[in-house]
Design a protein around this motif. Structure first.
Motif, PDB file in Angstrom:
ATOM      1  N   LEU A  68       1.388  -1.219   0.000  1.00  0.00           N
ATOM      2  CA  LEU A  68      -0.148   0.093  -0.080  1.00  0.00           C
ATOM      3  C   LEU A  68       1.051   0.999  -0.148  1.00  0.00           C
ATOM      4  CD1 LEU A  68      -2.012  -0.816   2.523  1.00  0.00           C
ATOM      5  CD2 LEU A  68      -3.242  -1.183  -0.094  1.00  0.00           C
ATOM      6  N   TRP A  69       1.762   1.336   0.638  1.00  0.00           N
ATOM      7  CA  TRP A  69       3.145   2.727   1.302  1.00  0.00           C
ATOM      8  C   TRP A  69       3.850   2.093  -0.011  1.00  0.00           C
ATOM      9  CZ3 TRP A  69       3.888   3.557   6.886  1.00  0.00           C
ATOM     10  CH2 TRP A  69       3.345   3.921   7.672  1.00  0.00           C
ATOM     11  N   ALA A  70       3.816   1.166  -0.415  1.00  0.00           N
ATOM     12  CA  ALA A  70       4.638   1.561  -2.010  1.00  0.00           C
ATOM     13  C   ALA A  70       4.533   2.834  -3.562  1.00  0.00           C
ATOM     14  CB  ALA A  70       5.352   0.022  -2.576  1.00  0.00           C
ATOM     15  N   ARG A  71       2.283   2.492  -3.159  1.00  0.00           N
ATOM     16  CA  ARG A  71       2.281   3.611  -3.923  1.00  0.00           C
ATOM     17  C   ARG A  71       0.987   4.760  -3.647  1.00  0.00           C
ATOM     18  NH1 ARG A  71      -1.333  -1.695  -3.831  1.00  0.00           N
ATOM     19  NH2 ARG A  71      -3.218  -0.820  -3.589  1.00  0.00           N
ATOM     20  N   ASP A  72       1.868   5.148  -2.486  1.00  0.00           N
ATOM     21  CA  ASP A  72       1.642   6.322  -1.675  1.00  0.00           C
ATOM     22  C   ASP A  72       2.942   7.570  -1.563  1.00  0.00           C
ATOM     23  OD1 ASP A  72       1.929   8.193   0.043  1.00  0.00           O
ATOM     24  OD2 ASP A  72      -0.169   7.809   0.840  1.00  0.00           O
ATOM     25  N   ARG A  73       2.471   8.266  -2.515  1.00  0.00           N
ATOM     26  CA  ARG A  73       4.047   9.490  -3.032  1.00  0.00           C
ATOM     27  C   ARG A  73       4.325   9.587  -2.091  1.00  0.00           C
ATOM     28  NH1 ARG A  73       2.105  15.495  -4.896  1.00  0.00           N
ATOM     29  NH2 ARG A  73       0.670  16.293  -3.427  1.00  0.00           N
TER      30      ARG A  73
END
Length: 222
Positions: A68-73
């Motif tokens: 999930l956090w890999a997709r959060d800038r």
């Protein structure tokens, strides 16, 4: 010995605007006014019992958080191995639908990361209107302001579905500061950035209602 972060929280001023025009501190938590019940600090352990939170497997939860956090800038600035290190400081639980994870106006000292499901973020306005601020999606963070200053909650967060969440309590962040200060500093910087962006968005939402009348003919923004 208290950690650096614990000392920092304790050092922040908590004064409020008074009759002589004194300004509140940077992260001061508003205190209940006359006629209001005194708000109390609600730690995660208490809330977990109230909402029937149940532990979930750590490996799958950390993998979900990393994805999930890999997709959060903003949060993608944390490396996957850094997120994996958070396993020591986070609590991973499952919560049923219709549970109030965070209550408006209570004092809290934990934040929540939504891993699966949906959580409503609502604020009860002074004139009684219930305003839906957001419906959070997996990967989003809730309650970070009170994690940083142990202050009063701005809104309520209620599960709309069965949810899986990661919880970071204040003592977990203090422990992170002592055992992995680089990771803690990176996390705090990212939380501050996300908090700033969220406050700007909420402020725009609350002030972009100039024509809505509150009871007794007063403007909602006044």
């Amino acid at each position: 010995m208290r950690s650096w972060f614990g000392s920092l929280r304790g050092a922040w001023p908590a004064r409020e605007r008074t009759g002589d025009g004194a300004e509140p501190g940077l992260f001061a938590a508003p205190q209940p006014g006359p006629g209001h019940e005194e708000a109390v600090m609600v730690p995660w352990e208490t809330r977990a019992t109230e909402i029937g939170a149940r532990s979930i497997p750590l490996g799958a939860a950390i993998a979900q958080l990393q994805a999930l956090w890999a997709r959060d800038r903003n949060m993608s600035r944390l490396e996957a191995q850094d997120i994996a290190q958070m396993e020591r400081f986070l609590r991973f639980v499952r919560v049923g639908s219709g549970r109030v994870v965070i209550h408006q106006h209570e004092f809290g000292n934990f934040m929540v990361v939504l891993l699966r499901g949906s959580i409503a973020v609502d604020r009860r306005q002074p004139w009684g209107e219930l305003l839906r601020l957001a419906e959070s999606r997996p990967g989003e963070i809730l309650g970070e302001m009170s994690l940083l200053d142990s202050g009063q909650r701005f809104s309520a967060c209620t599960t709309l579905t069965d949810c899986e969440i990661a919880v970071l309590p204040a003592d977990g962040l203090d422990e992170m500061m002592g055992k992995d200060p680089r990771l803690a500093a990176a996390l705090i910087a990212l939380l501050a950035r996300k908090l700033s962006l969220r406050l700007r968005a909420v402020n725009a939402r609350l002030t972009d209602r100039p024509n809505q009348e509150a009871p007794h003919g007063t403007r909602s923004g006044q």
